[in-house]
Scaffold this motif. Structure first.
Motif, mmCIF file in Angstrom:
data_model
loop_
_atom_site.group_PDB
_atom_site.id
_atom_site.type_symbol
_atom_site.label_atom_id
_atom_site.label_comp_id
_atom_site.label_asym_id
_atom_site.label_seq_id
_atom_site.Cartn_x
_atom_site.Cartn_y
_atom_site.Cartn_z
ATOM 1 N N SER A 232 0.847 -1.189 0.000
ATOM 2 C CA SER A 232 0.000 0.000 0.000
ATOM 3 C C SER A 232 0.885 1.242 0.000
ATOM 4 C CB SER A 232 -0.897 0.012 1.240
ATOM 5 O OG SER A 232 -0.094 0.203 2.385
ATOM 6 N N ARG A 233 0.290 2.371 -0.359
ATOM 7 C CA ARG A 233 1.037 3.628 -0.337
ATOM 8 C C ARG A 233 1.586 3.917 1.060
ATOM 9 N NH1 ARG A 233 0.819 8.547 -3.550
ATOM 10 N NH2 ARG A 233 1.600 10.262 -2.314
ATOM 11 N N GLU A 234 0.777 3.585 2.086
ATOM 12 C CA GLU A 234 1.199 3.847 3.475
ATOM 13 C C GLU A 234 2.432 3.005 3.818
ATOM 14 O OE1 GLU A 234 -2.020 3.210 2.495
ATOM 15 O OE2 GLU A 234 -2.448 5.371 2.585
ATOM 16 N N GLU A 235 2.418 1.758 3.365
ATOM 17 C CA GLU A 235 3.584 0.900 3.641
ATOM 18 C C GLU A 235 4.828 1.428 2.919
ATOM 19 O OE1 GLU A 235 1.974 -3.579 4.269
ATOM 20 O OE2 GLU A 235 1.361 -2.643 2.390
ATOM 21 N N TYR A 236 4.654 1.816 1.671
ATOM 22 C CA TYR A 236 5.803 2.389 0.951
ATOM 23 C C TYR A 236 6.315 3.642 1.668
ATOM 24 C CZ TYR A 236 4.913 -0.539 -3.222
ATOM 25 O OH TYR A 236 4.760 -1.582 -4.101
ATOM 26 N N ALA A 237 5.382 4.441 2.170
ATOM 27 C CA ALA A 237 5.783 5.679 2.858
ATOM 28 C C ALA A 237 6.582 5.342 4.113
ATOM 29 C CB ALA A 237 4.544 6.506 3.201
ATOM 30 N N ALA A 238 6.113 4.327 4.870
ATOM 31 C CA ALA A 238 6.802 3.961 6.114
ATOM 32 C C ALA A 238 8.203 3.428 5.814
ATOM 33 C CB ALA A 238 5.975 2.916 6.860
ATOM 34 N N LEU A 239 8.330 2.658 4.757
ATOM 35 C CA LEU A 239 9.637 2.087 4.418
ATOM 36 C C LEU A 239 10.603 3.174 3.938
ATOM 37 C CD1 LEU A 239 8.280 -1.115 2.646
ATOM 38 C CD2 LEU A 239 9.634 -1.077 4.756
ATOM 39 N N ARG A 240 10.046 4.167 3.278
ATOM 40 C CA ARG A 240 10.873 5.296 2.808
ATOM 41 C C ARG A 240 11.413 6.062 4.018
ATOM 42 N NH1 ARG A 240 14.044 7.764 0.202
ATOM 43 N NH2 ARG A 240 13.824 9.882 -0.565
ATOM 44 N N VAL A 241 10.530 6.303 4.987
ATOM 45 C CA VAL A 241 10.952 7.016 6.205
ATOM 46 C C VAL A 241 12.018 6.201 6.942
ATOM 47 C CG1 VAL A 241 10.164 7.792 8.488
ATOM 48 C CG2 VAL A 241 8.779 8.276 6.452
ATOM 49 N N ALA A 242 11.870 4.871 6.903
ATOM 50 C CA ALA A 242 12.823 4.006 7.614
ATOM 51 C C ALA A 242 14.186 3.980 6.930
ATOM 52 C CB ALA A 242 12.262 2.593 7.707
ATOM 53 N N GLY A 243 14.279 4.450 5.676
ATOM 54 C CA GLY A 243 15.615 4.528 5.066
ATOM 55 C C GLY A 243 15.738 3.997 3.653
ATOM 56 N N ALA A 244 14.643 3.468 3.074
ATOM 57 C CA ALA A 244 14.757 2.955 1.703
ATOM 58 C C ALA A 244 14.862 4.123 0.720
ATOM 59 C CB ALA A 244 13.549 2.087 1.358
ATOM 60 N N ASP A 245 15.816 4.024 -0.191
ATOM 61 C CA ASP A 245 16.046 5.100 -1.175
ATOM 62 C C ASP A 245 15.455 4.772 -2.535
ATOM 63 O OD1 ASP A 245 18.104 6.727 0.401
ATOM 64 O OD2 ASP A 245 18.996 4.719 0.425
ATOM 65 N N ARG A 246 15.445 3.477 -2.859
ATOM 66 C CA ARG A 246 15.043 3.069 -4.215
ATOM 67 C C ARG A 246 14.137 1.853 -4.134
ATOM 68 N NH1 ARG A 246 21.186 2.684 -5.319
ATOM 69 N NH2 ARG A 246 21.747 4.883 -5.491
ATOM 70 N N TYR A 247 13.406 1.620 -5.219
ATOM 71 C CA TYR A 247 12.492 0.478 -5.240
ATOM 72 C C TYR A 247 12.438 -0.113 -6.638
ATOM 73 C CZ TYR A 247 8.806 -2.244 -3.027
ATOM 74 O OH TYR A 247 8.086 -3.259 -2.441
ATOM 75 N N LEU A 248 12.565 -1.430 -6.708
ATOM 76 C CA LEU A 248 12.476 -2.124 -7.998
ATOM 77 C C LEU A 248 11.175 -2.902 -8.062
ATOM 78 C CD1 LEU A 248 16.072 -3.715 -8.105
ATOM 79 C CD2 LEU A 248 15.337 -1.532 -9.078
ATOM 80 N N LEU A 249 10.375 -2.610 -9.065
ATOM 81 C CA LEU A 249 9.119 -3.331 -9.263
ATOM 82 C C LEU A 249 8.876 -3.414 -10.776
ATOM 83 C CD1 LEU A 249 6.607 -4.471 -7.566
ATOM 84 C CD2 LEU A 249 5.472 -2.367 -8.280
ATOM 85 N N ARG A 250 9.223 -4.553 -11.332
ATOM 86 C CA ARG A 250 9.048 -4.683 -12.783
ATOM 87 C C ARG A 250 7.565 -4.706 -13.139
ATOM 88 N NH1 ARG A 250 13.130 -9.572 -14.522
ATOM 89 N NH2 ARG A 250 15.084 -8.423 -14.385
ATOM 90 N N ILE A 251 7.228 -4.039 -14.215
ATOM 91 C CA ILE A 251 5.863 -4.125 -14.728
ATOM 92 C C ILE A 251 5.685 -5.502 -15.400
ATOM 93 C CG2 ILE A 251 6.350 -3.018 -16.972
ATOM 94 C CD1 ILE A 251 3.208 -2.423 -14.842
ATOM 95 N N GLU A 252 6.772 -6.142 -15.700
ATOM 96 C CA GLU A 252 6.864 -7.479 -16.344
ATOM 97 C C GLU A 252 6.409 -7.415 -17.810
ATOM 98 O OE1 GLU A 252 8.486 -9.271 -14.350
ATOM 99 O OE2 GLU A 252 7.742 -8.997 -12.310
#
Ligand code: SAM
Ligand code: SF4
Ligand code: FES
Length: 351
Positions: A142-162
């Motif tokens: 969810s957007r909220e989970e992505y937001a929390a992980l970003r705050v925790a320190g994640a800089d980048r995210y890989l998600l292939r559209i495939e």
């Protein structure tokens, strides 16, 4: 009169524009491969330079609630023993990777709800203390989970559209929605992540036209990273008998992506090396500028089996680091010493 292959490639180099029909021609014409690879190599040199970014890959859980038809980690595959690394062990692998010189760590897993942000967040915070950039590749949230992980320190995210073929995507990833995958990519962008996407090349039923649209999709989203890999059939999946993708077609997709997104970070993918000895070094000479060596201990590597023939199953993290560095020097390139964020360049490159 229609343009020749050489004229199309020159146009792409100068304008970063190609139409779907032009992309189809460059993906299929036998005479296009060599000039396309040379052009992608020139553009890579001009925009991102000779340095290769190394990212240390930690495969921290092979448990997945999804059931993608092509993937060995799919939930219905009973042939693979499942594992989840304890936080302490993830930190341990991260520390050792940093000691080997990695400036970026990529944390990848199946879609494993055990690693909710409350569990993964503290691990990210500790890893950040190593002075590394952090990339996540853990699927749809969810957007909220992505937001929390970003705050925790994640800089980048890989998600292939495939694949950008929505119908094919929903057939290949049962129970998942293509629109939600795009929603994830847009949320990640808005939250300030560097975003990576990409395609699986050679899925059954995938057309060349849809591959051409994949490249246009990467460009439209202006993604920071694009990982293109050939689909390799896995005997423990429903696609066991499928034909799979070719090294050449995956390389063409990658080279065209370099022409249309000249300053993106583009990995030479591990699946390419599975199909072709020294495939990653060839890919680095056909537009790629990133390699992601595995920094997970060998005990776990064989359980993270997306497809057969995975490389480096018995090689320790230090072996892979030395091996890749040696090969990069062997093709006259060098290893980058920084965290390797995308450096946006205007058309015309570094000059
Ligand atoms: N679960 C997350 C996800 O799906 O985004 C991250 C891990 S998943 C194993 C990473 C990538 O592996 C997928 O995006 C897919 O493109 C690739 N993959 C899965 N099965 C494959 C296969 N048989 N051949 C080549 N690549 C494969
Ligand atoms: Fe799970 Fe990712 Fe494999 Fe799909 S591709 S089954 S989401 S690990
Ligand atoms: Fe693992 Fe070559 S990259 S041994």
């Amino acid at each position: 009169m229609s343009m020749t292959v050489e004229e199309l490639i020159a146009k792409a180099e100068q304008t970063q524009q190609l139409t779907e029909d032009e992309l189809v021609l460059l993906l299929t014409d036998p005479a296009a491969a060599a000039p396309l690879y040379e052009a992608a190599n020139r553009v890579r040199e001009q925009y991102v330079g000779p340095q290769v970014e190394l990212r240390g890959l930690i495969e921290f859980s092979n448990i997945c609630k999804q059931n993608c038809l092509y993937c060995g980690l799919r939930r219905d595959n009973r042939q693979v023993p499942r594992y989840r690394l304890e936080a302490k062990m993830i930190l341990d692998f991260g520390r050792r990777a940093a000691e080997l010189g990695y400036k970026t760590l990529v944390l990848q897993s199946g879609e494993d709800d055990f690693f909710a942000p409350e569990r993964l967040g503290p691990v990210l915070q500790e890893l950040k203390n190593l002075g590394v950039a952090l990339t996540l590749s853990i699927g749809e949230k969810s957007r909220e989970e992505y937001a929390a992980l970003r705050v925790a320190g994640a800089d980048r995210y890989l998600l292939r559209i495939e694949t950008t073929d929505k119908e094919l995507y929903e057939k290949m990833d049962p129970g998942m929605s293509w629109d939600n995958r795009v929603r994830c990519l847009l949320d990640l962008k808005e939250l300030g992540y560097e975003v990576g996407t990409g395609s699986l090349v050679g899925l059954p039923g995938q057309t060349i036209e849809s591959l051409a649209r994949d490249v246009l999709f990467f460009q439209k989203l202006d993604v920071d990273m694009v990982g293109i890999g050939p689909f390799i059939p896995n005997p423990d999946t429903p696609l066991a008998e499928a034909v799979g993708g070719t090294f050449d077609l995956a390389c063409r997709m990658m080279a065209l992506t370099r022409l249309l997104l000249p300053d993106a970070n583009i990995p030479a993918t591990t699946a390419m090396e599975t199909l072709q000895p020294d495939g990653r070094m060839l890919a680095l000479q056909r537009g790629a500028n990133v390699v992601m060596p595995n920094v997970t201990d060998t005990d776990y590597r064989k359980m993270y089996m997306l497809y057969p023939g995975k490389i480096c199953l018995n090689d320790a993290p230090a072996d892979c680091r030395g091996c890749v560095t040696g090969k990069i020097h062997g093709i006259g390139r060098s290893v980058s010493q920084d965290q390797g964020f995308r450096r946006r360049r205007k058309s015309g490159g570094m000059n």
